[in-house]
Design an enzyme around this catalytic site. Structure first.
Site, PDB file in Angstrom:
ATOM      1  N   GLU A  35       0.678  -1.162   0.047  1.00  0.00           N
ATOM      2  CA  GLU A  35      -0.214  -0.052   0.026  1.00  0.00           C
ATOM      3  C   GLU A  35       0.785   1.251   0.035  1.00  0.00           C
ATOM      4  OE1 GLU A  35      -3.194  -0.490   3.127  1.00  0.00           O
ATOM      5  OE2 GLU A  35      -2.937  -2.695   2.412  1.00  0.00           O
ATOM      6  N   HIS A  37       3.644   1.750  -2.252  1.00  0.00           N
ATOM      7  CA  HIS A  37       3.668   2.104  -3.465  1.00  0.00           C
ATOM      8  C   HIS A  37       2.361   2.438  -3.821  1.00  0.00           C
ATOM      9  CE1 HIS A  37       6.679  -1.486  -2.777  1.00  0.00           C
ATOM     10  NE2 HIS A  37       7.249  -0.470  -3.111  1.00  0.00           N
ATOM     11  N   GLN A  61      22.300  -0.883  -6.267  1.00  0.00           N
ATOM     12  CA  GLN A  61      22.300  -0.169  -4.980  1.00  0.00           C
ATOM     13  C   GLN A  61      22.321  -1.380  -3.930  1.00  0.00           C
ATOM     14  OE1 GLN A  61      18.073   1.105  -5.941  1.00  0.00           O
ATOM     15  NE2 GLN A  61      17.446   0.654  -4.063  1.00  0.00           N
TER      16      GLN A  61
HETATM   17  P1  AMP Z   1      10.968   0.174  -2.998  1.00  0.00           P
HETATM   18  O1  AMP Z   1      10.466  -0.403  -3.858  1.00  0.00           O
HETATM   19  O2  AMP Z   1      11.066  -0.164  -1.613  1.00  0.00           O
HETATM   20  O3  AMP Z   1      12.548   0.934  -3.703  1.00  0.00           O
HETATM   21  O4  AMP Z   1      10.032   1.830  -2.913  1.00  0.00           O
HETATM   22  C1  AMP Z   1       9.778   2.285  -3.855  1.00  0.00           C
HETATM   23  C2  AMP Z   1       9.228   3.656  -3.560  1.00  0.00           C
HETATM   24  O5  AMP Z   1       7.831   3.622  -2.543  1.00  0.00           O
HETATM   25  C3  AMP Z   1      10.124   4.478  -2.891  1.00  0.00           C
HETATM   26  O6  AMP Z   1       9.887   5.863  -2.945  1.00  0.00           O
HETATM   27  C4  AMP Z   1       9.805   4.502  -1.543  1.00  0.00           C
HETATM   28  O7  AMP Z   1       9.996   5.292  -0.354  1.00  0.00           O
HETATM   29  C5  AMP Z   1       8.278   4.280  -1.212  1.00  0.00           C
HETATM   30  N1  AMP Z   1       7.654   3.471  -0.266  1.00  0.00           N
HETATM   31  C6  AMP Z   1       8.010   2.273   0.154  1.00  0.00           C
HETATM   32  N2  AMP Z   1       7.340   1.863   1.362  1.00  0.00           N
HETATM   33  C7  AMP Z   1       6.627   2.966   1.536  1.00  0.00           C
HETATM   34  C8  AMP Z   1       5.603   3.351   2.656  1.00  0.00           C
HETATM   35  N3  AMP Z   1       5.161   2.300   3.631  1.00  0.00           N
HETATM   36  N4  AMP Z   1       5.105   4.455   2.534  1.00  0.00           N
HETATM   37  C9  AMP Z   1       5.126   5.408   1.518  1.00  0.00           C
HETATM   38  N5  AMP Z   1       6.257   5.064   0.598  1.00  0.00           N
HETATM   39  C10 AMP Z   1       6.822   4.083   0.466  1.00  0.00           C
END
Ligand code: AMP
Length: 283
Positions: A35, A37, A61
């Protein structure tokens, strides 16, 4: 929803969207969507004509001993969720499509990467900058969406965009949490039952630390309160607890700076991060 794996196909769709005058909202992710994302995608949907999401587990990364191979993946489920969120185009390239050659030019993050996750994950943010620079050039977004959950990443990307004049707007999206306060994360699936019970204490600890800071303006004491709560209520090992200015991420905190209280904790199979911020009005 258009599904694309090749850069050449992506460029065609982007050109079409651009020539018809559409604004493009872009949500870069590593997939295994949740949620958090979805909240980024929803905001992108509201603010743009055309929404692009990428799913790419970016090897650049991850450090040599990190969880690249184990990082959770479920493309079919992600495709369904992206459709439901109203994404127009999903881009999920293979690694050799994104990085056909090794070497070449390295983009290096500045001082903002010397603290917090950058200190314990050397090179991590250089890898993030590498992928977002490529993606920004490919997608040509009007607005890009990043979560405050990864606040250091967000701050460093804002610096990239400012210093190198990327013609786009960075939108900050608040952290989405589970019912008990745990920040949603793809890595939460690695928590054991016991870890999962303990993990919401990270958010509680940050709240306690920030309340203490609001009252006493004492950085060391606020960090101590946060650490103690985590140590008393979890079996995790603290990687860091830091209170810094935001978005500069330094110890130089003046009365008009926003601050961030950020935490990373190792559980047996997952390293969790979380943070909260206070602006200069104490909100
Ligand atoms: P990731 O797939 O973990 O690299 O995250 C992709 C994007 O989703 C990044 O901009 C994260 O900061 C954002 N994101 C991940 N978890 C959350 C969360 N719990 N609440 C809001 N944004 C999130």
């Amino acid at each position: 929803m258009i599904q694309i794996q090749l850069i050449a196909d992506l460029k065609k769709c982007i050109n079409e969207a651009k020539t018809t005058g559409k604004s493009i909202g872009f949500v870069p992710t590593m997939g295994y969507l949740h949620e958090g994302h979805m909240s980024l995608a929803n905001q992108a949907r509201e603010e743009n004509d055309f929404v692009v999401m990428s799913i790419f587990v970016n090897p650049a990364q991850f450090g040599p001993n990190e969880d690249l191979d184990k990082y959770p993946r479920d493309l079919n489920r992600d495709i369904k969720m992206a459709k439901e969120a109203g994404v127009d185009l999903l881009f999920f390239p293979q690694v050799n499509e994104m990085y056909p050659q090794d070497g070449g030019i390295t983009i290096r993050a500045g001082a903002q990467a010397n603290v917090l996750c950058g200190a314990s994950r050397p090179g991590h943010f250089d890898g993030v900058l590498k992928v977002v620079t490529k993606l920004f050039h490919l997608v040509e977004p009007t607005r890009v969406y990043f979560g405050q959950k990864d606040a250091q990443q967000l701050a460093i990307i804002e610096t990239l965009v400012r210093d190198y004049n990327f013609p786009l707007e960075v939108r900050r999206v608040p952290t989405v949490r589970e019912f008990d306060g745990l920040a949603k994360s793809s890595r939460n699936v690695f928590l054991s039952e016991q870890d999962r019970k303990e993990a919401p204490s990270i958010h509680q600890a940050i709240q306690l630390g920030l309340e203490h800071y609001k009252e006493h303006q004492n950085v060391d004491e606020a960090k101590k309160v946060t650490k103690q709560h985590i140590e008393n209520s979890t079996s995790g090992n603290i990687d860091y607890v830091e209170l810094l200015s935001y978005p500069n991420l330094t110890n130089d905190i003046s009365s008009n700076s926003s601050v961030i209280l950020a935490v990373a904790v190792f559980f047996e199979k997952a390293r969790l991060i979380d943070n909260m911020m206070l602006n200069n009005k104490g909100e």
